[in-house]
Design a protein around this motif. Sequence first.
Motif, mmCIF file in Angstrom:
data_model
loop_
_atom_site.group_PDB
_atom_site.id
_atom_site.type_symbol
_atom_site.label_atom_id
_atom_site.label_comp_id
_atom_site.label_asym_id
_atom_site.label_seq_id
_atom_site.Cartn_x
_atom_site.Cartn_y
_atom_site.Cartn_z
ATOM 1 N N UNK A 102 99.193 6.629 -37.986
ATOM 2 C CA UNK A 102 98.708 7.423 -36.868
ATOM 3 C C UNK A 102 99.879 8.177 -36.272
ATOM 4 N N UNK A 103 99.647 8.883 -35.187
ATOM 5 C CA UNK A 103 100.744 9.655 -34.628
ATOM 6 C C UNK A 103 100.387 10.323 -33.328
ATOM 7 N N UNK A 124 103.611 7.310 -37.240
ATOM 8 C CA UNK A 124 104.131 5.950 -37.304
ATOM 9 C C UNK A 124 103.120 5.085 -38.053
ATOM 10 N N UNK A 125 103.584 3.944 -38.558
ATOM 11 C CA UNK A 125 102.687 2.967 -39.169
ATOM 12 C C UNK A 125 101.924 2.249 -38.063
ATOM 13 N N UNK A 126 100.629 2.133 -38.241
ATOM 14 C CA UNK A 126 99.816 1.436 -37.238
ATOM 15 C C UNK A 126 100.112 -0.060 -37.275
ATOM 16 N N UNK A 127 100.430 -0.659 -36.124
ATOM 17 C CA UNK A 127 100.611 -2.113 -36.087
ATOM 18 C C UNK A 127 99.303 -2.819 -36.437
ATOM 19 N N UNK A 128 99.349 -3.933 -37.129
ATOM 20 C CA UNK A 128 98.114 -4.649 -37.460
ATOM 21 C C UNK A 128 97.494 -5.295 -36.217
ATOM 22 N N UNK A 129 96.186 -5.265 -36.121
ATOM 23 C CA UNK A 129 95.444 -5.949 -35.048
ATOM 24 C C UNK A 129 95.992 -5.625 -33.662
ATOM 25 N N UNK A 138 103.427 1.300 -26.701
ATOM 26 C CA UNK A 138 104.463 1.055 -27.698
ATOM 27 C C UNK A 138 104.690 2.256 -28.594
ATOM 28 N N UNK A 139 104.144 2.240 -29.826
ATOM 29 C CA UNK A 139 104.389 3.336 -30.772
ATOM 30 C C UNK A 139 103.971 4.709 -30.272
#
Length: 566
Positions: A102-103, A124-129, A138-139
């Motif tokens: 996502x971004x 960015x990579x989506x954090x799991x859960x 955060x991201x």
Amino acid sequence: MRSLKIILLSSAFNGLTQRAWLELRQSGHQVSVQLFTNEQEVSANIQQSGANLVICPFLKDRVPETLWRDASRPVVIIHPGIVGDRGASALDWAITLREKRWGVTALQAVEEMDAGPIWSSCEFDMPPETRKSELYNGPVSDAAMYCIRDVVEKFGAGFEPAPLDYGQTHVRGRLQPNMRQSDRTFLWQQPAAEIKRRIDAADGQPGVLTQLAGGDYYVYDAYLDYRAGQPGQLLAVHDDAVLVGAGEHSLWLGALRRKPEAGEETFKQPARHVLAGLLDDVPRLDWSIATHPHCEESYQPIRYREYGRVGELTFEFYNGAMSTEQCRRLSEALRWAKAQDTSVLLVRGGRGSFSNGVHLNVIQAAPEPGLEAWANIQAIDDVCQEMLTARQLVVSGLTGNAGAGGVMLALAADLVFARGGVVLNPHYKTMGLYGSEYWTYSLPRAVGEEQARQLTEACLPLSAREAWRLGMVHDIGPHDPHDFGVWLRQAAGLALNDDRFRLQRARKAEPDLERMERCRQTELLEMRQDMVENRGQFLEKCRNFVLKRKACGTPQRLVADWAQTR
């Protein structure tokens, strides 16, 4: 790069807007804030301001046509979605659809929402859960700041933004409808993990409307549990949460909001408080601090681990709000942790905010809000007292943003370590409060009497770096929450022999207990007037905050005076 006059047009002075305001000012730009009150006022203020650039970090309203048509002053929207994504439910859909990447995209305001030319983007990579609030703070926040810095640099260089072109292969986003409750709804017969993802996608606002215990509630703050039970049945109560059976396993719910009747206003409260008498026959799980290895798999708001000489006490209260009961549980846990054979006591927050002090929603819901506030402030003072009087070297780990009493709670430790990018609000005045949590002891100890007075009177946020420069924060770790957790444990262990912290270790050996107590009693005398006698309209301000009343205007402290520089 030349200094620019930049207006941040926002629906609220939220964490991301505060972070943008701080970082742009630190980069030498002249930054002013305009809260979106009404179209005419916003348009007039910005057109008369002499601003070079308008950036919208958090805007729920449409940009007025008079502003986006003005070619002399770009208006740039910070959209929490990848290039091509459009719509107000970007993060809700990203979590629901389990996106891997996502971004954030910075795009120019035009007539069609989120369809303007592209200034910048960051993926960015989506954090799991992940929950929506954790993702946003955060991201998304980190990516948004990259885009904002990039926009400002490109604007100074005369950059022309590129039109959005869905024909390009790298444009993966698409227009998404606003997510409705019909898109979020679930059946308790579905697996708990699937239900949790839907609740995570609605975290903060608007929640997911469902039936529970014979009533209609918006549900929040979900945690998986591996117990089995009849779908929709209330299986257990622990602290503030209730355990509900699902088709596969079960789910803890930490917060609920009752569906309002016509003309009624309701707000989030701890689930146990909302259901109250409906829980009389539901079993209660009686433990106050979790020490077993897999406790993160369930609802455990207070957890303890040992890493060599370091005892790590984690507290995780929804939205960083700490009720009277939660404070009492945390005080009990601190007393237990202080009795363990460790040399360092690391007190850290969980995945969301570190702490924002007393629980305004619980206070507002009480039969006598002033008396509940008075009990709450004494209970959080007790938490600070446990930290101030520990024999171990106490380290606060600021895993997320902190405000008011939450900042002072962190300062009750000997050392404060912060995650990069967090924002602190070390003041009480905007809520009509003098302040407590031993702030008249801990804040001057960190920054000096004059600086403490300025911080509490100015009512402005601080970045982690500014707080470090002033002496409130002693070290800053990585932005990534997981990396910060690893760094924090290592830094806490090394603090015992780090030459940078000799003063704090020496001061630890001779605590001034009499001064601490004088400060507490003086603060409480003031706070009784504020909370019980309502000297500064705290009760009205508390109600407005809880019911999310929109600001009538932009506070003057956030408006830059450009009169001398036009």
